[in-house]
Design an enzyme around this catalytic site. Structure first.
Site, PDB file in Angstrom:
ATOM      1  N   LYS A   1     -92.723 -36.563  -0.755  1.00  0.00           N
ATOM      2  CA  LYS A   1     -91.548 -37.253  -0.230  1.00  0.00           C
ATOM      3  C   LYS A   1     -90.736 -36.360   0.701  1.00  0.00           C
ATOM      4  CE  LYS A   1     -87.233 -39.356  -1.946  1.00  0.00           C
ATOM      5  NZ  LYS A   1     -86.492 -39.742  -3.166  1.00  0.00           N
TER       6      LYS A   1
ATOM      7  N   ASP B   1     -91.894 -46.863  -2.539  1.00  0.00           N
ATOM      8  CA  ASP B   1     -91.025 -46.794  -1.363  1.00  0.00           C
ATOM      9  C   ASP B   1     -91.233 -45.551  -0.519  1.00  0.00           C
ATOM     10  OD1 ASP B   1     -89.918 -44.995  -3.153  1.00  0.00           O
ATOM     11  OD2 ASP B   1     -87.860 -45.710  -2.921  1.00  0.00           O
ATOM     12  N   ASN B   2     -91.882 -44.543  -1.046  1.00  0.00           N
ATOM     13  CA  ASN B   2     -92.196 -43.319  -0.285  1.00  0.00           C
ATOM     14  C   ASN B   2     -93.165 -42.494  -1.101  1.00  0.00           C
ATOM     15  OD1 ASN B   2     -88.840 -42.842  -1.011  1.00  0.00           O
ATOM     16  ND2 ASN B   2     -90.361 -41.686  -2.164  1.00  0.00           N
TER      17      ASN B   2
ATOM     18  N   ARG C   1     -86.484 -48.920   3.027  1.00  0.00           N
ATOM     19  CA  ARG C   1     -85.881 -50.212   2.708  1.00  0.00           C
ATOM     20  C   ARG C   1     -85.221 -50.844   3.933  1.00  0.00           C
ATOM     21  NH1 ARG C   1     -85.637 -50.027  -3.204  1.00  0.00           N
ATOM     22  NH2 ARG C   1     -86.544 -48.011  -3.697  1.00  0.00           N
TER      23      ARG C   1
ATOM     24  N   HIS D   1     -88.305 -42.741 -10.443  1.00  0.00           N
ATOM     25  CA  HIS D   1     -87.357 -41.803  -9.838  1.00  0.00           C
ATOM     26  C   HIS D   1     -86.639 -40.990 -10.921  1.00  0.00           C
ATOM     27  CE1 HIS D   1     -83.925 -40.373  -7.492  1.00  0.00           C
ATOM     28  NE2 HIS D   1     -84.452 -40.885  -6.384  1.00  0.00           N
TER      29      HIS D   1
ATOM     30  N   HIS E   1     -79.362 -49.286  -2.071  1.00  0.00           N
ATOM     31  CA  HIS E   1     -79.354 -48.047  -1.293  1.00  0.00           C
ATOM     32  C   HIS E   1     -79.133 -48.264   0.204  1.00  0.00           C
ATOM     33  CE1 HIS E   1     -81.154 -43.684  -1.111  1.00  0.00           C
ATOM     34  NE2 HIS E   1     -79.835 -43.721  -0.991  1.00  0.00           N
TER      35      HIS E   1
ATOM     36  N   CYS F   1     -86.481 -43.185   0.604  1.00  0.00           N
ATOM     37  CA  CYS F   1     -86.340 -44.562   0.129  1.00  0.00           C
ATOM     38  C   CYS F   1     -85.441 -45.442   0.972  1.00  0.00           C
ATOM     39  CB  CYS F   1     -85.887 -44.559  -1.327  1.00  0.00           C
ATOM     40  SG  CYS F   1     -84.659 -43.308  -1.738  1.00  0.00           S
TER      41      CYS F   1
ATOM     42  N   LYS G   1     -82.706 -51.435  -7.170  1.00  0.00           N
ATOM     43  CA  LYS G   1     -82.076 -50.498  -6.243  1.00  0.00           C
ATOM     44  C   LYS G   1     -81.806 -51.158  -4.897  1.00  0.00           C
ATOM     45  CE  LYS G   1     -83.150 -45.933  -4.240  1.00  0.00           C
ATOM     46  NZ  LYS G   1     -83.974 -44.731  -4.476  1.00  0.00           N
TER      47      LYS G   1
ATOM     48  N   ASP H   1     -90.193 -46.718  -7.236  1.00  0.00           N
ATOM     49  CA  ASP H   1     -89.352 -45.699  -6.598  1.00  0.00           C
ATOM     50  C   ASP H   1     -89.948 -44.311  -6.812  1.00  0.00           C
ATOM     51  OD1 ASP H   1     -87.272 -44.411  -5.386  1.00  0.00           O
ATOM     52  OD2 ASP H   1     -85.706 -45.263  -6.626  1.00  0.00           O
ATOM     53  N   ASP H   2     -90.432 -43.707  -5.733  1.00  0.00           N
ATOM     54  CA  ASP H   2     -91.007 -42.355  -5.766  1.00  0.00           C
ATOM     55  C   ASP H   2     -92.343 -42.272  -6.496  1.00  0.00           C
ATOM     56  OD1 ASP H   2     -88.740 -41.620  -4.434  1.00  0.00           O
ATOM     57  OD2 ASP H   2     -87.935 -40.320  -5.997  1.00  0.00           O
TER      58      ASP H   2
END
Length: 631
Positions: free
Chosen positions: A456, A399-400, A98, A253, A157, A94, A155, A56-57
């Site tokens: 991001k 994810d990004n 997803r 994250h 989301h 994110c 996660k 994540d991130d």
């Protein structure tokens, strides 16, 4: 590897280990073997397992295998029996990524036109629900119906349990077993949430978090997600069915937090500042062959900003005139208004106290990445322990782009006064001390994004390029880096081909937005998968390019359209061009987006812009009247 071994492996100081680590990974990357039928033979046999790991991130250059100084030995080991995808693209944020990963189609169609429901004129439009809508397919549902056990820990989301008619938790989307953080971020990676807070669910039920994990250590989400995936796999092991396990970590994250020994591993490693670390990463990327030798860094970083640049006079007033990606069509370039810029000082503009605090942010971040790597190692080792590694397709990616949440001088001052609390469980901080819910800011995000532009939230390469590694079942040697452009929409068809499951194709009598065709699956209408499988490319049976058609994106009003060697890009001022024009880059030779050639090729810009408007129309996307990033 034990925690103590992991700690010992990280003790050498940054300055002494950087270059030796770079040369070691460079040798690893160059030591490739020809692709044989070894892996592809497994693909044709029994259905392989799937282990899908999402960070994540995580920035493009954070992993050691992608040029970073952060120690990631387990992920590096995955490279040795896999391959790097150096041109894999996700969305800018994110939830949007997803939605496309699970559905295999564009996010505007399946409810995530923006990350969450928008607060502008698009609110309430189809595709802007802010959760995975009923027109989405789900790769988990397809795999489950095709004979797989399906698990997720981490996660989500993409929706929550609102009421009996709006239930968007993972168990409603084909996951047999699930333990998930429903929202986009944890307030504390060390947990303490109760079921009344409605932040975590297990198998569709809100849960309270215990004080410790199954090993008796203080609850920490990255460790717990790993333990959950392992327990799910073990519960069904031996029943003859393959599994598809999605480990969707929330690391690294914000808030930046990690337990010992990782919290203290990188003390002093980042005292040299942003530019030094970024240049060292770029050098390693050149040694690894990830970027051309003529890439520079200076042109990629934002200018020094010790105070925010002023907004235009009419910003926020009735007389304001804002531009968006469609302004080129109307020709309305007068009275361009925008808000203030961001405070973003360079290293030499910081005070000694600020430098110390900023370095600590990155130390904690690096510790989170190493803890993530440790947990990836636990997952891989467990597959080996139960005899399933050789029959498992393993994916790792972010994810990004890197998280570039802007920091203020006031935040730095508060955090400097509470320096010893940074990165710790905030519920255990000394009485009376301030909370320190920390991010690492725009400048460290630029470092994480090396060699790309911005981070991001932006449609630049720094916002959408994801460090990606894939291991094929039966693969034992490293395959050459796959440099072809692939997109997150391509994941679902790739997994289905791997599993030998056909894509839903029964046409519906109904149509979707703008008369788009729908397919019927399990009694409901859904948008068909539009991504393309890259399984043949992974196995060396096809040399691409995978996407001969144009590929576009829109998020927060920011946009891009790729076609062949060209990428047209639109970002609003003040970070984008003040006159609002679409930039043009030869994305084959200039992925760093340093040379805008739009003035020399207006015909190409116009052609790509028209293709982008077609893309937006065909996905039900709507360009906002005033583009505003999620910051």
């Amino acid at each position: 590897m034990s925690i103590l071994q992991s700690k010992a492996a990280h003790q050498p100081p940054f300055s002494k280990t950087l270059m030796s680590a770079g040369l070691a990974v460079a040798a690893l990357t160059l030591s490739t073997s020809p692709i044989t039928a070894q892996a592809t033979g497994t693909l044709a046999g029994s259905k392989p397992n799937i282990l899908y790991i999402i960070a994540d991130d995580l920035g493009y250059s954070d992993l050691s295998a992608f040029g970073g100084e952060i120690r990631t030995p387990n992920i590096d080991s995955l490279v040795k029996s896999g391959r790097i995808l150096s041109n894999h693209h996700v969305s800018t944020v994110c939830a949007v990524t997803r939605s496309m990963l699970y559905s295999g189609t564009d996010h505007h169609l399946v409810g995530e036109g923006t990350m969450g429901a928008p607060n502008d004129e698009r609110r309430g439009l189809p595709g802007y629900e802010g959760y995975l809508n009923n027109h989405a397919l789900s790769i988990a549902e397809l795999l489950r119906d095709g004979g797989y056990h399906t698990y997720i820990a981490g996660k989500w989301h993409l929706g929550s349990l609102v009421n009996s008619s709006i239930n968007k938790t993972p168990d409603q989307w084909g996951f047999e077993k699930s333990f998930t953080l429903l929202g986009g971020a944890a307030s504390n990676h060390f947990g303490h949430d109760t079921s009344a807070q409605k932040t975590y669910t297990e198998n569709g039920q809100y849960v309270s978090l215990p004080a410790t994990d199954v090993s008796g250590q203080p609850w920490y989400d990255t460790n717990v997600y790993t333990q959950k995936i392992i327990s799910y796999i073990d519960a069904d092991h031996g029943d003859g069915k393959p599994f598809a396990a999605f480990a969707t970590f929330t690391s690294p994250h914000w808030p930046l937090q990690v337990p010992e020994p990782w919290l203290s591993q990188y003390s002093g490693w980042y005292d040299a500042g942003y530019d030094v670390v970024r240049n060292r990463r770029l050098l390693r990327q050149k040694q690894l062959g990830l970027v051309p030798n003529d890439y520079t860094v200076a042109s990629q970083t934002l200018p020094d900003a010790t105070s925010a640049s002023p907004a235009t006079a009419n910003n926020g007033k009735a007389a304001a005139s804002y531009i968006n990606a469609n302004t080129v069509e109307t020709g309305n370039l007068l009275n361009v208004d925008y808000g203030p810029g961001l405070v973003d000082p360079v290293w030499n503009s910081l005070t000694p106290a600020q430098k110390k605090t900023q370095a600590r942010y990155m130390e904690v971040y690096a510790g989170m990445v190493s803890n993530l790597d440790y947990n990836v190692g636990l997952l891989i080792q467990h597959l080996k322990n139960i005899g399933q590694y050789d029959n498992t397709y393993i994916v790792f990616h972010s994810d990004n782009g890197a998280e570039g949440w802007p920091l203020s001088a006031a935040q730095d001052t508060i955090n400097a006064s509470n320096f010893n609390n940074l990165g710790k469980d905030q519920t255990l901080r000394p009485s009376g001390s301030a909370a320190t819910n920390i991010q690492y800011g725009l400048r460290w995000a630029e470092v994480s994004a090396t060699p790309f532009r911005l981070s991001k939230g932006y449609t630049t390469e720094g916002g959408t390029s994801s460090p990606t590694i894939i291991h094929l079942p039966g693969q034992t040697t490293q395959y050459p880096t796959l440099r072809d452009f692939v997109h997150i929409r391509d994941v679902a068809p790739t997994l289905l081909e791997l599993a030998g499951i056909s894509q839903p194709s029964t046409p519906s009598a109904n149509v979707g937005v703008n008369n788009l065709p729908l397919v019927v699956y399990n009694g409901r209408d859904a948008y068909p998968i539009t991504g393309k499988s890259y399984l043949s490319e992974l196995a060396g049976l096809n040399t691409g390019p995978l996407h001969t058609e144009a590929v576009g994106e829109e998020q927060y009003g920011r946009a891009y359209l790729r076609s062949g060697q060209w990428k047209a890009l639109w970002v609003e001022p003040p970070l984008g061009p003040a006159d609002g024009h679409w930039q043009l880059f030869n994305i084959v030779n200039d992925r760093a987006e340093t040379n805008d050639v739009s003035a020399s090729h207006p015909d190409i810009v116009n052609q790509l812009y028209q293709s982008w408007t077609d893309y937006l129309h065909n996905t039900g996307g709507v360009e906002p009247l005033r583009p505003l990033g999620y910051y």
